[in-house]
Motif scaffolding. Structure first.
Motif: not given
Length: 315
Positions: A192-194, A213-220
């Motif tokens: 997901v992160a990449a 953490e990956d969920s937060l990073a996925a958001l625009r």
């Protein structure tokens, strides 16, 4: 009658199969013969004591069946009606008392086990995609644990509203299920992160600590994280200033009860969900039907992530 009883919260061994007195409906209540009870992660949280309940208690918060008797003042249902309910504790039993105003009719031709399998998770998918974040045509949506009962319904309801759905799964077999439900992209959790950084308008996360953490990073920027569960454990406290730096993000921890606060709202969501199942618009995957006496095995399978789709207990 037979029921599952929790006397002391704990692991699956806390679920005891026992004989208990038949309940008698009081003012505003209906006595329902349970045809099937849905098994959900909230039942695990109740059993563990993470969401404490007075003991002893009968777990289970979703079911469907036939009205056997009604108490004084009941006008919403009658003896013989086929009904379903969600967010009412006590469905791991042969019979259950339910406030009549919280019962919803099951459409003619829809099997009761399908109604029991879809109502709680289906209405959750409904409020998440229609209210918490009103999914619009072209929205990019990330659905974690997309091959589970909840994930499959979320994927389908998001696709109904025109979303581009990115799904996470843990195996090839689960990837096939997610794609069959309509997912446009399917990833393993570690990818997901990449692949999903700052792409999503909304993330639907029922996993919790392991994916947060990956969920937060996925958001625009100005994206929304709807953390509707915590299958991997609760999210630790974090600095809200991080939401600013990441793009004025939103995080919410919603629950179904706050989206069915009136009978009118309950009926609206339930009628949509059960109607979609009845007309074939929404597919419900039942992974396994367990005898009521095997509630421990059902919980072990659910927590062990050995399942895809919905688990039911059959009295």
């Amino acid at each position: 009658m037979q029921a599952i009883i929790v006397t002391t919260p704990g692991g699956s061994s806390a679920l005891d199969y026992a004989e208990v007195p038949d309940p008698v409906p009081g003012e505003g209540q209906a006595l329902v013969e349970v045809a099937a009870s849905g098994v959900n992660f909230i039942d695990v949280y109740h059993r563990e004591g993470r969401y404490p309940l007075p003991t002893p208690f009968v777990p289970g918060s979703e079911g469907a069946g036939t009205v056997l008797a009604v108490g004084p003042g009941v006008t919403e249902v009658a003896v013989g009606d086929r009904v379903a309910w969600a967010n009412i504790i006590g469905s791991y039993a042969e019979k259950q008392l339910v406030p009549a105003e919280r019962l919803v009719p099951v459409p003619d031709g829809l099997d009761l086990d399908l109604a029991a399998a879809v109502l709680l998770q289906g209405m959750t998918a409904h409020y998440l995609t229609h209210a918490t974040h009103e999914v619009r045509e072209g929205d990019v949506v990330l659905v974690h644990a997309a091959a589970g009962g909840m994930g499959l319904l979320l994927t389908q309801t998001a696709k109904m509203r025109g979303a581009h759905v990115i799904a996470t799964v843990s195996s090839d077999a689960k990837e096939e299920l997610a794609r069959a439900a309509g997912a446009d992209e399917v990833l393993r959790y570690e990818d997901v992160a990449a692949n999903v950084r700052k792409r999503c308008h909304v993330v639907y996360d029922g996993v919790g600590a392991a994916t947060f953490e990956d969920s937060l990073a996925a958001l625009r920027p100005r994206g929304l994280l709807a953390l509707y569960g915590a299958a991997s454990g609760p999210v630790p406290p974090f600095d809200l200033q991080r939401l600013n730096a990441a793009g004025s993000l939103f995080v919410t921890r919603p629950t179904l009860g706050h989206y069915v606060t009136t009978r009118a709202e309950l009926l609206e969501r339930a009628e949509d969900v059960l109607g979609w199942v009845a007309d074939g618009s929404l597919d419900v995957t039942i992974y396994h039907r367990y005898p009521l006496a095997e509630a421990r095995r059902a919980h072990d399978d659910l927590e062990g992530r050995r399942t895809t789709g919905k688990l039911l207990l059959i009295p």
